[in-house]
Scaffold this active site. Sequence first.
Site, PDB file in Angstrom:
ATOM      1  CB  VAL A  39      -1.011  -0.060   1.178  1.00 18.62           C
ATOM      2  CG1 VAL A  39      -0.378   0.171   2.519  1.00 18.62           C
ATOM      3  CG2 VAL A  39      -2.149   0.915   0.939  1.00 18.62           C
ATOM      4  CG  ASP A  40       5.130   2.998   1.867  1.00 18.30           C
ATOM      5  OD1 ASP A  40       4.758   4.161   1.663  1.00 18.30           O
ATOM      6  OD2 ASP A  40       6.224   2.703   2.375  1.00 18.30           O
ATOM      7  CB  THR A 129      -2.793  -7.586   7.401  1.00 19.67           C
ATOM      8  OG1 THR A 129      -3.195  -6.694   6.348  1.00 19.67           O
ATOM      9  CG2 THR A 129      -3.419  -7.172   8.705  1.00 19.67           C
TER      10      THR A 129
HETATM   11  P1  ADP Z   1       2.544  -3.888   5.889  1.00 20.86           P
HETATM   12  O1  ADP Z   1       4.003  -3.751   5.493  1.00 20.86           O
HETATM   13  O2  ADP Z   1       2.157  -2.930   7.001  1.00 20.86           O
HETATM   14  O3  ADP Z   1       2.152  -5.301   6.127  1.00 20.86           O
HETATM   15  P2  ADP Z   1       1.374  -3.910   3.175  1.00 20.86           P
HETATM   16  O4  ADP Z   1       1.309  -2.753   2.263  1.00 20.86           O
HETATM   17  O5  ADP Z   1       2.285  -5.026   2.805  1.00 20.86           O
HETATM   18  O6  ADP Z   1       1.752  -3.295   4.630  1.00 20.86           O
HETATM   19  O7  ADP Z   1      -0.054  -4.511   3.388  1.00 20.86           O
HETATM   20  C1  ADP Z   1      -1.044  -3.965   4.209  1.00 20.86           C
HETATM   21  C2  ADP Z   1      -2.404  -4.295   3.639  1.00 20.86           C
HETATM   22  O8  ADP Z   1      -2.716  -3.355   2.618  1.00 20.86           O
HETATM   23  C3  ADP Z   1      -2.518  -5.672   2.990  1.00 20.86           C
HETATM   24  O9  ADP Z   1      -3.690  -6.291   3.500  1.00 20.86           O
HETATM   25  C4  ADP Z   1      -2.666  -5.366   1.498  1.00 20.86           C
HETATM   26  O10 ADP Z   1      -3.507  -6.305   0.841  1.00 20.86           O
HETATM   27  C5  ADP Z   1      -3.325  -4.019   1.528  1.00 20.86           C
HETATM   28  N1  ADP Z   1      -3.163  -3.168   0.340  1.00 20.86           N
HETATM   29  C6  ADP Z   1      -2.178  -3.175  -0.584  1.00 20.86           C
HETATM   30  N2  ADP Z   1      -2.393  -2.220  -1.501  1.00 20.86           N
HETATM   31  C7  ADP Z   1      -3.543  -1.581  -1.151  1.00 20.86           C
HETATM   32  C8  ADP Z   1      -4.319  -0.508  -1.702  1.00 20.86           C
HETATM   33  N3  ADP Z   1      -3.946   0.152  -2.802  1.00 20.86           N
HETATM   34  N4  ADP Z   1      -5.459  -0.138  -1.044  1.00 20.86           N
HETATM   35  C9  ADP Z   1      -5.851  -0.768   0.084  1.00 20.86           C
HETATM   36  N5  ADP Z   1      -5.171  -1.774   0.643  1.00 20.86           N
HETATM   37  C10 ADP Z   1      -4.039  -2.184   0.038  1.00 20.86           C
END
Ligand code: ADP
Length: 178
Positions: A39-40, A129
């Site tokens: 998501v980052d 997650t």
């Molecule tokens: P972390 O490193 O905190 O685990 P991640 O980005 O790997 O963060 O994942 C956190 C959650 O965000 C996951 O459940 C993933 O499916 C979700 N995610 C990834 N991209 C998006 C998006 N564009 N919008 C909403 N949720 C997302």
Amino acid sequence: MKIHWQGDRLTVAEGDITRFEGDAIVNAANRSLQGGGGVDGAIHRAAGPELLEACRELRRTTWPDGLPVGEVAMTPGFKLPARHVIHTVGPVFAKSEDRSELLADCYRNALHLAAEHRFERLAFPAISTGIYGYPAAAAASIVAAVMRERLPALPGLAVTLVFFSARDADGFLKSASL
Ligand code: ADP
């Protein structure tokens, strides 16, 4: 999918958080604040390069050693439809140690910052997650507990929990027992 709890105070939605229109979205960042995967990465891509510059400025001015786990820091949203991004760093899941309070801190501190700024609409992704490996069901219980505890005291704030898939949103609702 949209499920409401306590009127419209809490919405569970399926979708892409970068498309959320409101005062702020929360970013599941890493300590470096330099962007990353998941998501980052999606938030940085959608916001444009100015977001990385603003994060670098935060490192220079406020968090030279990186953003600690559970802390929050805010930047503008730049090209995002959301006006601000609240960056937070979730804990990496570990079987050997209970890190639930750190995950709860991410949510509590983001809610607190949003309320301080009189924000009305805030969206969270499912912090920790993904790459950080927190089991979705355990994270759901923590998030539900924070919302149950804090939202009644923040009457001006509507929160959306955004899940990337219908399956994730459904899993949250089953585990959270809101
Ligand atoms: P972390 O490193 O905190 O685990 P991640 O980005 O790997 O963060 O994942 C956190 C959650 O965000 C996951 O459940 C993933 O499916 C979700 N995610 C990834 N991209 C998006 C998006 N564009 N919008 C909403 N949720 C997302």
